[in-house]
Design a protein around this motif. Structure first.
Motif, PDB file in Angstrom:
ATOM      1  N   ASN A  32      43.264  35.104  64.923  1.00  0.00           N
ATOM      2  CA  ASN A  32      43.834  36.258  65.630  1.00  0.00           C
ATOM      3  C   ASN A  32      45.197  36.625  65.070  1.00  0.00           C
ATOM      4  OD1 ASN A  32      41.656  36.650  67.362  1.00  0.00           O
ATOM      5  ND2 ASN A  32      42.496  35.347  68.980  1.00  0.00           N
ATOM      6  N   MET A  33      46.018  35.623  64.770  1.00  0.00           N
ATOM      7  CA  MET A  33      47.334  35.893  64.179  1.00  0.00           C
ATOM      8  C   MET A  33      47.179  36.520  62.796  1.00  0.00           C
ATOM      9  SD  MET A  33      49.308  34.904  66.614  1.00  0.00           S
ATOM     10  CE  MET A  33      49.399  33.700  67.965  1.00  0.00           C
TER      11      MET A  33
ATOM     12  N   ALA B 173      57.387  38.491  67.227  1.00  0.00           N
ATOM     13  CA  ALA B 173      56.781  38.366  68.557  1.00  0.00           C
ATOM     14  C   ALA B 173      56.593  36.901  68.933  1.00  0.00           C
ATOM     15  CB  ALA B 173      55.435  39.099  68.582  1.00  0.00           C
ATOM     16  N   MET B 174      56.250  36.061  67.983  1.00  0.00           N
ATOM     17  CA  MET B 174      56.071  34.636  68.254  1.00  0.00           C
ATOM     18  C   MET B 174      57.391  33.978  68.639  1.00  0.00           C
ATOM     19  SD  MET B 174      53.383  33.754  65.166  1.00  0.00           S
ATOM     20  CE  MET B 174      52.959  32.080  65.663  1.00  0.00           C
ATOM     21  N   ARG B 175      58.464  34.376  67.973  1.00  0.00           N
ATOM     22  CA  ARG B 175      59.776  33.812  68.331  1.00  0.00           C
ATOM     23  C   ARG B 175      60.171  34.200  69.755  1.00  0.00           C
ATOM     24  NH1 ARG B 175      60.922  34.511  62.739  1.00  0.00           N
ATOM     25  NH2 ARG B 175      61.421  36.724  63.044  1.00  0.00           N
TER      26      ARG B 175
ATOM     27  N   ARG C 233      49.258  31.070  70.844  1.00  0.00           N
ATOM     28  CA  ARG C 233      48.139  31.655  71.579  1.00  0.00           C
ATOM     29  C   ARG C 233      48.263  33.174  71.539  1.00  0.00           C
ATOM     30  NH1 ARG C 233      47.240  32.985  77.160  1.00  0.00           N
ATOM     31  NH2 ARG C 233      45.049  32.707  77.761  1.00  0.00           N
ATOM     32  N   TRP C 234      47.264  33.851  71.025  1.00  0.00           N
ATOM     33  CA  TRP C 234      47.334  35.290  70.828  1.00  0.00           C
ATOM     34  C   TRP C 234      47.595  36.055  72.118  1.00  0.00           C
ATOM     35  CZ3 TRP C 234      48.675  39.143  68.169  1.00  0.00           C
ATOM     36  CH2 TRP C 234      48.222  40.432  68.444  1.00  0.00           C
ATOM     37  N   ASP C 235      46.962  35.669  73.208  1.00  0.00           N
ATOM     38  CA  ASP C 235      47.159  36.401  74.460  1.00  0.00           C
ATOM     39  C   ASP C 235      48.621  36.411  74.881  1.00  0.00           C
ATOM     40  OD1 ASP C 235      44.536  37.116  74.662  1.00  0.00           O
ATOM     41  OD2 ASP C 235      44.000  35.647  76.191  1.00  0.00           O
ATOM     42  N   ASP C 236      49.347  35.334  74.598  1.00  0.00           N
ATOM     43  CA  ASP C 236      50.778  35.290  74.909  1.00  0.00           C
ATOM     44  C   ASP C 236      51.583  36.111  73.900  1.00  0.00           C
ATOM     45  OD1 ASP C 236      50.305  33.707  77.086  1.00  0.00           O
ATOM     46  OD2 ASP C 236      50.971  31.838  76.160  1.00  0.00           O
TER      47      ASP C 236
ATOM     48  N   VAL D  21      54.121  41.513  71.106  1.00  0.00           N
ATOM     49  CA  VAL D  21      53.805  42.558  70.128  1.00  0.00           C
ATOM     50  C   VAL D  21      53.916  43.921  70.804  1.00  0.00           C
ATOM     51  CG1 VAL D  21      51.910  43.579  68.802  1.00  0.00           C
ATOM     52  CG2 VAL D  21      52.372  41.121  68.631  1.00  0.00           C
ATOM     53  N   LEU D  22      53.399  44.025  72.020  1.00  0.00           N
ATOM     54  CA  LEU D  22      53.491  45.279  72.776  1.00  0.00           C
ATOM     55  C   LEU D  22      54.926  45.610  73.159  1.00  0.00           C
ATOM     56  CD1 LEU D  22      50.382  44.804  75.126  1.00  0.00           C
ATOM     57  CD2 LEU D  22      50.579  46.418  73.226  1.00  0.00           C
ATOM     58  N   ARG D  23      55.720  44.603  73.429  1.00  0.00           N
ATOM     59  CA  ARG D  23      57.103  44.825  73.877  1.00  0.00           C
ATOM     60  C   ARG D  23      58.053  45.195  72.745  1.00  0.00           C
ATOM     61  NH1 ARG D  23      57.201  39.560  77.947  1.00  0.00           N
ATOM     62  NH2 ARG D  23      55.730  40.439  79.488  1.00  0.00           N
TER      63      ARG D  23
END
Length: 358
Positions: free
Chosen positions: A277-278, A293-295, A306-309, A314-316
């Motif tokens: 997913n990443m 986004a991961m940071r 975890r992609w859902d998190d 990513v949206l923000r």
């Protein structure tokens, strides 16, 4: 998808055409109110003549939807596009550099690191009322004033809006499945090249449908081509001759090499589905934005593997409080498209696994 950025793109031609299409008045010969100011009254040792000789106009800005951001390998933002148009007017290339905040903008301009600041006008910010020309560049300011028309800002905004809302990929619309048990004409290629990277060929087929609907001649407004929508600069990076970029087998072979390269960057994620997913998100939105986004997710004690998190951040990244965070290195992102990209591929993959044998 992630790309290596080049200065000249097919998109540049599209943008210039859009600027001409939306321009509805001729440039006035009389003086106009300009959105810039010059830092000093004394003449600069590096003014317009030297900029033209060097062949490069250097600008400073902040990341944001109106200023500057990367979108599928193309630099966009109303102020960036206006600077790009002016650079073309004086016959030089534009180099835009991002700063973290207003203080850095002013410090670097004062130090002579750039020719101008291009930033959204903010009436609450008394330090920067608008564009700013550095170090007494009087000739540059005069040329800008002679060239500028007040309606140019709105023209640039409209040109960008039309570009982003036009059909993003010119392609034939093919069915998601060719017939019962067969996804496409390229199933054997999917199987061959997916095997080399250990991916389920049906997942790569689902991604291919999302990219091009199995049309090897598909081409995006940004210049991405072929089954897997590879940018010319990315083709160079992958060793794919540009003359072969629309060849189905060569395009798919290069794309799977790129998937493998991206997956290597996420090998610390042990769950294969989450890692993929990443990779998919990075293929579409750029690995640097995904790492931003991961940071943020990790900072907020969410699961950054975890992609859902990660998807939530990513949206923000379209919101200033997030894309201006000190943990974010690559600024604003149109993250809704990347989130939708992964969601659609995963949904189609589930359909394929129910209908087609591995």
């Amino acid at each position: 998808m992630a790309t290596i950025i080049t200065a000249k793109r097919l998109a540049c031609l599209l943008l210039l055409g859009l600027f001409l299409a939306v321009a509805c008045t001729q440039r006035q010969e009389s003086a106009v109110s300009s959105p810039w100011q010059v830092d000093a009254d004394t003449a600069s040792a590096f003014d317009l003549d030297q900029i033209e000789q060097a062949g490069e106009l250097i600008g400073l800005t902040l990341s944001g939807p109106d200023t500057y951001y990367d979108y599928h390998g193309r630099h966009l933002g109303m102020h960036y596009l206006l600077c790009e148009q002016f650079a073309a007017h004086i016959g030089v290339r534009l180099r835009m550099e991002l700063c973290r905040d207003t203080a850095e903008l002013l410090r670097r301009l004062s130090a002579g690191d750039a020719d101008l600041i291009a930033i959204k006008v903010d009436t609450t910010d008394t330090l920067l009322p608008g564009w700013r020309i550095g170090n007494g560049k009087q000739l540059l300011a005069q040329e800008l004033t002679a060239w500028y028309r007040p309606q140019m800002m709105e023209e640039a905004r409209l040109a960008e809006h039309q570009l982003l809302n036009r059909q993003r990929v010119s392609r034939r619309v093919n069915a998601p499945m060719l017939r019962q048990g067969v996804i496409s004409h390229y199933d054997e290629l999917f199987k061959r090249y997916s095997r080399g990277i250990g991916w389920d060929w049906r997942l790569v087929a689902a991604q291919c449908y999302q990219e091009s609907m199995f049309d090897p001649e598909a081409e995006s407004w940004a210049g991405a081509k072929g089954l897997m929508q590879i940018m010319p600069s990315t083709a160079d990076h992958l060793g794919l001759p540009r003359s072969q970029i629309t060849d189905p087998e060569q395009n798919l072979a290069a794309a799977t090499r790129y998937l493998h390269e991206l997956e290597h960057e996420f090998m610390y994620i042990h769950d294969r589905t989450e890692r993929q997913n990443m990779v998919l998100a990075s293929y579409n939105g750029g690995i640097h934005h995904i790492r931003d986004a991961m940071r943020l997710a990790e900072r907020d004690h969410r699961n950054a593997q975890r992609w859902d998190d990660v998807r939530q951040y990513v949206l923000r990244l379209k919101d200033p409080q997030y894309y201006r965070d000190t943990l974010v290195h690559y600024g604003y992102m149109r993250g809704n498209e990347t989130a939708d990209y992964v969601d659609r591929i995963r949904a189609r993959y589930q359909q394929y696994t129910r209908k087609v044998r591995q």
